[in-house]
Design a protein around this motif. Sequence first.
Motif, short mmCIF file in Angstrom:
data_model
loop_
_atom_site.label_atom_id
_atom_site.label_comp_id
_atom_site.label_asym_id
_atom_site.label_seq_id
_atom_site.Cartn_x
_atom_site.Cartn_y
_atom_site.Cartn_z
N TYR A 1 35.74 22.38 -21.79
CA TYR A 1 35.76 22.89 -20.42
C TYR A 1 34.82 22.11 -19.49
O TYR A 1 35.16 21.86 -18.33
CB TYR A 1 35.36 24.37 -20.40
CG TYR A 1 36.27 25.27 -21.19
CD1 TYR A 1 37.66 25.11 -21.15
CD2 TYR A 1 35.77 26.28 -21.99
CE1 TYR A 1 38.50 25.92 -21.88
CE2 TYR A 1 36.60 27.12 -22.72
CZ TYR A 1 37.97 26.93 -22.67
OH TYR A 1 38.79 27.75 -23.39
N VAL B 1 35.80 20.74 -15.78
CA VAL B 1 35.16 21.25 -14.56
C VAL B 1 34.55 20.10 -13.78
O VAL B 1 34.67 20.02 -12.54
CB VAL B 1 34.09 22.31 -14.91
CG1 VAL B 1 33.29 22.71 -13.67
CG2 VAL B 1 34.73 23.54 -15.53
N GLU C 1 37.35 17.99 -12.09
CA GLU C 1 38.10 18.64 -11.01
C GLU C 1 37.22 19.13 -9.87
O GLU C 1 37.68 19.20 -8.73
CB GLU C 1 38.89 19.82 -11.59
CG GLU C 1 39.96 19.40 -12.59
CD GLU C 1 40.63 20.60 -13.26
OE1 GLU C 1 40.38 21.75 -12.81
OE2 GLU C 1 41.40 20.41 -14.22
N GLN C 2 35.95 19.49 -10.16
CA GLN C 2 35.14 20.15 -9.14
C GLN C 2 33.77 19.55 -8.89
O GLN C 2 33.13 19.88 -7.89
CB GLN C 2 34.97 21.64 -9.52
CG GLN C 2 36.29 22.40 -9.58
CD GLN C 2 36.11 23.83 -10.03
OE1 GLN C 2 36.11 24.13 -11.21
NE2 GLN C 2 35.94 24.73 -9.07
N LEU C 3 33.29 18.68 -9.79
CA LEU C 3 31.93 18.16 -9.63
C LEU C 3 31.87 16.67 -9.34
O LEU C 3 30.79 16.14 -9.06
CB LEU C 3 31.09 18.47 -10.89
CG LEU C 3 30.94 19.95 -11.26
CD1 LEU C 3 30.13 20.09 -12.53
CD2 LEU C 3 30.29 20.72 -10.12
N GLY C 4 32.99 15.96 -9.45
CA GLY C 4 32.97 14.55 -9.09
C GLY C 4 33.22 13.58 -10.23
O GLY C 4 33.13 12.37 -10.04
N TRP D 1 28.75 14.78 -14.85
CA TRP D 1 28.68 15.47 -16.13
C TRP D 1 27.68 14.77 -17.06
O TRP D 1 26.91 15.42 -17.76
CB TRP D 1 30.05 15.53 -16.76
CG TRP D 1 30.10 16.26 -18.06
CD1 TRP D 1 30.54 15.78 -19.26
CD2 TRP D 1 29.68 17.61 -18.32
NE1 TRP D 1 30.44 16.74 -20.24
CE2 TRP D 1 29.91 17.87 -19.69
CE3 TRP D 1 29.14 18.62 -17.52
CZ2 TRP D 1 29.61 19.10 -20.28
CZ3 TRP D 1 28.85 19.84 -18.10
CH2 TRP D 1 29.08 20.07 -19.47
N PRO E 1 31.69 27.66 -10.40
CA PRO E 1 30.75 26.73 -11.02
C PRO E 1 29.58 26.44 -10.08
O PRO E 1 29.73 26.46 -8.85
CB PRO E 1 31.59 25.47 -11.24
CG PRO E 1 32.55 25.49 -10.09
CD PRO E 1 32.83 26.94 -9.78
N PRO F 1 26.73 24.08 -8.24
CA PRO F 1 26.68 22.68 -7.81
C PRO F 1 25.92 21.84 -8.83
O PRO F 1 25.20 22.38 -9.69
CB PRO F 1 25.92 22.75 -6.47
CG PRO F 1 25.19 24.06 -6.50
CD PRO F 1 26.02 24.98 -7.32
N ARG G 1 40.24 29.54 -17.18
CA ARG G 1 39.03 28.84 -17.59
C ARG G 1 37.77 29.63 -17.26
O ARG G 1 36.82 29.69 -18.05
CB ARG G 1 38.96 27.47 -16.91
CG ARG G 1 37.82 26.59 -17.41
CD ARG G 1 37.77 25.27 -16.66
NE ARG G 1 39.05 24.60 -16.75
CZ ARG G 1 39.45 23.64 -15.91
NH1 ARG G 1 38.67 23.27 -14.91
NH2 ARG G 1 40.63 23.07 -16.06
N THR G 2 37.73 30.28 -16.11
CA THR G 2 36.54 31.03 -15.72
C THR G 2 36.26 32.16 -16.70
O THR G 2 35.13 32.35 -17.17
CB THR G 2 36.69 31.59 -14.30
OG1 THR G 2 36.86 30.50 -13.39
CG2 THR G 2 35.47 32.39 -13.90
#
Length: 429
Positions: free
Chosen positions: A257, A261, A264-267, A272, A319, A321, A387-388
């Motif tokens: 996951y 994440v 799709e959402q953090l860059g 990561w 999620p 930031p 996923r959440t």
Amino acid sequence: MSSPPSLSPDAARTSSSRRRPEWAGRNYTLLTGAAVITNLGSHGALIATTFAVLQSGGSVGDVGLVAAARTLPLVLFLLIGGAIADRIPRHHVMVAANALNCVSQAVFAVLVLTGHPQLWQMMLLTALCGTGTAFFNPAAEGMLLASVSGKQANRAFAVFRMAMNGAGVGGAALGGAMVAFLGPGWVLAADAAAFAAAGALRAFLDVGHIADRAPGGGLWADLREGWVEFKSRPWLWSIVLQFSVVVAVVGAAEAVYGPLVALEQLGGAAPWGLALAFFGLGTIGGAVLMMLWKPRRLLLVGTLCVFPLALPAAGLAVPLPVWALCAVMFVSGTAIEVFGVSWMTTMHQEIPEEKFSRVSAYDWFGSVSMLPLATAVAGPVESMIGRTSALWGCAGLVIVVTAAVLLVPDVRHMTRKSSPAAKPVPVPV
């Protein structure tokens, strides 16, 4: 100007040993150096493997299958690896495992760099890497436990883990950046080179100070003896059961996951990798803390520090930031390092040396037994509940099983001893 007189070999060795702490003997130094090298490579390779699957057109389910292919051999071969490591020189097992890891990662790198690897190829190669790890881990832990004197065990384990995790920080950050700018193939190639270098160092480990094993009744008799040792200690099997759940859900959250994440959402890979690097920084902070602090109730303090492992999954569920996720990862890294040093110190003082690798194998086996299933079903679970919800479920399970293990009296009451149960062994300098 005349040159200074040269030291004799014996005098040079004595001078070198005096510059090192009493507990940092030759084996300990080699083990630490090799662990630094492999962690630099492997932390980046974990990120690279996930993104290699995604870049080849794989889905979240494919990511889970490749992750499961790495961990399934751990379940299949850990116990055999532990019995073998207590039967033959442990460094032979370690070097052979490093050679297998080197070859499998090198082939994986070539496939990624030259084209689009097939899913079955990636699963096979990660399975070979996992097989090497299954034989390596019990031998390595047994070798480390046998290379440290009882009086300074806490500090020695803290320094070893600080060096190892410090390399993980650099490996995760560098690996994430390399994946983003060069692609995952080069990270896998660097990991293969790291295994080769570390294996060369481990070939020089000295086991002459360890007493010869008495003839036994065979491999299965050794496994039974290790099982008797394992099941006779409630603190040991209860925490291993706890970690069978904790490792599974944390592994699913961070191996499956987390990268999704981030993508799709953090860059993408670099953020990561940064978050994983902050986890590593936290482990360094925890190791520094444990160099200075020797809690009397080893397992009570250690178990309380498992609760923060629920935070990363919760942070990914929101999620958070990137900066907040990094803070959460730092806190959880610090906490789990307190547990890790406390756990190694407890094992060192409670388990006889000749059974280190077998008991360690049962520890590893129980801890990772549910990880292949968790990573394999992570995709289907996400499809069913989202996923959440899956991430919140991971966080909740960590809290529940950790609270349950505190009900075990031996976990609450285990105290630090002035010297270990097993005789301290001489450490070569």
